[in-house]
Design an enzyme around this catalytic site. Structure first.
Site, PDB file in Angstrom:
ATOM      1  N   ASP A  95      -6.341   9.756   9.640  1.00 44.90           N
ATOM      2  CA  ASP A  95      -5.210   9.342  10.145  1.00 44.90           C
ATOM      3  C   ASP A  95      -4.491   9.906  11.596  1.00 44.90           C
ATOM      4  OD1 ASP A  95      -4.129   7.198   8.104  1.00 44.90           O
ATOM      5  OD2 ASP A  95      -4.244   9.261   6.827  1.00 44.90           O
ATOM      6  N   GLU A 121       0.746  -1.165  -0.124  1.00 42.65           N
ATOM      7  CA  GLU A 121       0.116  -0.095   0.187  1.00 42.65           C
ATOM      8  C   GLU A 121       0.730   1.107  -0.109  1.00 42.65           C
ATOM      9  OE1 GLU A 121      -3.175   1.114   3.026  1.00 42.65           O
ATOM     10  OE2 GLU A 121      -3.765  -0.961   2.560  1.00 42.65           O
TER      11      GLU A 121
END
Lengths: 271, 407
Positions: A60, A49
């Site tokens: 995040d 990823e």
């Protein structure tokens, strides 16, 4: 056959789940992250990823926020990230690469142009954190036309009937956000993951991978055994960031990240 | 929130079922939040259709917030400007000193209906944070306010007010430490605590249904103003002016007038040091459409789609986006989006204070600043309504510093 499908077919034959490490592009500079990317398969990455830095990563935690800031400071752009993938493809034609990021940079680039260029660069799939299925119509025709998998995200909060509806369009694999929270914080328990997988299996046949809060080799082993793969992000970034000197990479940076990935890989392979 | 004068083909019927105003708006959130957004949409629809909800809200607006707010004919300011008559919609007289409480009161009643026990909110100038902390005190709910570290520094009185009210104020150091970073952090908290927590958004932005819901709760401003100006002058006004950060006070006063197409509407963005200085918060004038904080709207961004920092002397306007309905109203040409600089706002701040004895918030001073430009171009028989969205006590230290006065 797509690289993602081929990868999961091969892992099924091996009888294990995938290890999916994450790197933030351009963190802390282009060369370092390119070296890390190129060496990840050798260290045991089954799928990679690649995070696309964004100024406002609202899903995040602090670790990836800081990585994104370093990446942007080092000049990360969407075109630059695609160029990294193209370079990777010169020496690796089998490891699937999935870009993970937020919609705005893609939207600004132009979704059609982006999908064409991503496919040409050797990207296999896209995870767009802030693009729920309800809004995905703006990009889906272009991912389909360019044989990119638009990865569907599911969460502990997704009800069963919604799971069925949103997984009808799923391709590649399903990304299960295993906690209600941001990246790099809490970890789901084995029981929680098992229960979630029971729900997900009722709704889809395609592979399911778990991410968010998977840090240690033991956690990666557990997650990859219950699901079809484990994504590890913040833990690798944190280990690498600890080697930086004043925000700059040192000789220890890439080996430290790769060492971490190797340990995760061993655990996943001995599941 | 009753709409007695809505017409067919109304400009007031948006958004569509999925929350879009033309190409703007929508619901761009992580999957973890998506089921919650659908649940909130349902809960709000139910409340909106329930007369008991409206009755409860009216009670609190009248006896706790202090509504209706007056419409004040500012004769000395009008005379000084030598043109149109200025009428100030006195939202600064609301409890807690701004229009923010209108929305907060509506949403807290909804949160209680939904059984939520913990409230999170973002704040820029601190007005929304104070309003949220106030209703949390009133109803005994846990309250966490996210505020950019830079804003915590320049809005100390409001930070202390929130502490007194029992809220936890969490300074956000990520990014530039202003409103957009506080919004990111509030969203991170929310996603981690979805079951217990209600995210009380302070402006007409964010994922659907927030832009429509906040607008509905703020429309009490325009509903009242529309009646008051007709009572005082016998007709609709010749223009309405409101300052815009996210745009909730503007949307609230504009919305009941959208179908009165002969009434020009002016949204005043914060020009900062000037539109072309690179230090501005004027998202429509200097931005382009993009996706941030759950909606598609005009944003200040660079050529790579990275969001850039906004600048304004006013912490409440220091946001690189604007509510999606404003973006739509701009594109269809119904509202004129203009701007006022930091300097113009400072001048308006001082002039209004001296001539009318009303110290405006620096946010509201931007609206007054544009009135100072527009009024002299109009006849003395014309009427302008200016939304005085907040009072300026909180800004006294900032203004003193700009005027070189040490307090």
């Amino acid at each position: 056959m797509s690289r993602i499908k081929a990868c999961f077919d091969a892992l099924k034959a091996e009888g294990r789940g995938a290890l999916i490490p994450y790197l933030e592009a351009f963190d802390p500079d282009r060369d370092t992250s390119q070296k890390l990317l190129n060496a990840m398969p050798e260290a045991g990455a089954d799928i990679i990823e690649v995070g696309v830095p964004f100024s406002d990563p609202s899903a995040d935690g602090p670790t990836i926020q800081l990585a994104a800031q370093r990446g942007l400071k080092a000049g990360a752009t969407l075109a630059g990230v695609l160029d990294m993938v193209a370079q990777f493809r010169r020496t690796n034609d089998h490891t699937p690469i999935v870009l993970m990021g937020y919609l705005n940079p893609i939207d600004h680039y132009g979704v059609e142009r982006f999908c064409q260029e991503a496919a040409r660069s050797g990207v296999d799939g896209l995870i767009v954190v802030d693009l729920p299925p309800e809004e995905a119509g703006i990009i889906r025709p272009h991912t389909k036309a360019n044989a990119l998998d638009l990865i569907t995200l599911t969460a502990p909060t997704t009800p069963d009937e919604r799971l069925k509806a949103i997984l009808a369009d799923a391709s590649g694999f399903v990304y299960y956000v295993s906690i209600t929270g941001i990246t790099g914080t809490n970890t789901a328990t084995e029981d929680q993951l098992t229960q979630a997988m029971t729900r997900l299996r009722r709704a889809t046949d395609i592979p399911v991978v778990a991410g968010f809060g998977i840090r240690t080799p033991e956690q990666a082993r557990t997650a990859s055994r219950i699901t079809d793969g484990a994504v590890v992000a913040s833990a690798i970034i944190k280990a690498m960031a600890a080697t930086f000197d004043d925000g700059q990479a040192t000789d220890a940076s890439v080996p430290t990240a790769l060492g971490h990935i190797s340990r995760l890989s061993k655990a996943v392979r001995n599941a | 929130m009753t709409i007695p004068h809505q017409k067919p083909n109304s400009l007031r019927s948006g958004p569509d079922l999925s929350g879009h105003f033309g190409p703007f708006g929508g619901r761009f959130v992580a999957e973890t939040l998506m089921p919650l957004m659908l649940e909130l949409d349902e809960a709000y629809k139910k409340a909106k259709a329930d007369p008991a909800f409206h009755e409860e809200l009216s009670y609190y607006l009248r006896d706790y917030v202090g509504r209706p707010s007056p419409l004040w004919h500012a004769k000395r300011l009008s005379n000084a400007l030598g043109g149109a008559q200025i009428y100030l919609k006195r939202e600064e007289l609301n409890h807690t000193g701004s229009h923010k409480l209108n929305n907060v009161m509506g949403q807290i009643l909804l949160a209680r209906r939904m059984g939520k026990k913990r409230i999170v909110a973002e704040t820029g100038a601190g007005q929304h944070g104070v309003a949220t902390a106030t209703v949390c005190a009133l109803f005994g709910l846990e309250c966490v306010i996210y505020m950019g570290a830079k804003d915590v520094e320049r809005q100390k009185p409001n930070v202390f007010r929130m502490h007194l009210l029992g809220a936890k104020v969490t300074p956000v150091t990520a990014g530039a430490g202003t409103l957009k970073d506080a919004m990111n952090e509030a969203m991170r908290d929310w996603v981690a605590n979805v079951d217990s927590t209600y995210f009380l958004v302070g402006t007409v932005a964010g994922p659907h249904p927030y832009p429509a819901m906040v607008r509905d709760f703020q429309s009490v401003i325009g509903d009242e103003a529309r009646m008051q100006i007709q009572e005082q002058t016998g007709r609709l006004p010749d223009g309405i002016i409101a300052a815009i950060g996210g745009g909730s006070n503007a949307m609230g006063i504009f919305h009941p007038f959208l179908d009165d197409v002969d009434v020009p509407l002016y949204g005043v963005e914060a020009g900062g040091l000037g539109l072309d200085s690179g230090e501005t918060a004027a998202s429509i004038a200097r931005g382009s459409p993009g996706v941030l904080h759950g909606n598609r709207t005009y944003l200040l961004q660079d050529t790579h789609g990275q969001i850039t920092e906004a600048h304004s002397i006013s912490a409440g306007l220091d946001y690189p986006g604007i509510g999606p309905e404003h973006s739509w109203l701009n594109d269809i040409g119904r509202v004129n989006y203009v701007s006022a600089t930091d300097q113009e706002a400072l001048q308006a701040f001082q002039e209004l204070t001296r001539l009318e004895g009303i110290i405006p918030a620096l946010e509201s001073a931007h609206a007054v600043a544009y009135a100072r430009t527009l009024a002299p171009t109009m006849g003395t028989d014309k009427n302008l309504v200016v939304n005085l969205s907040g009072r300026g006590d909180k800004d006294v230290p900032t203004v003193a510093a700009h005027l070189g006065v040490q307090l």
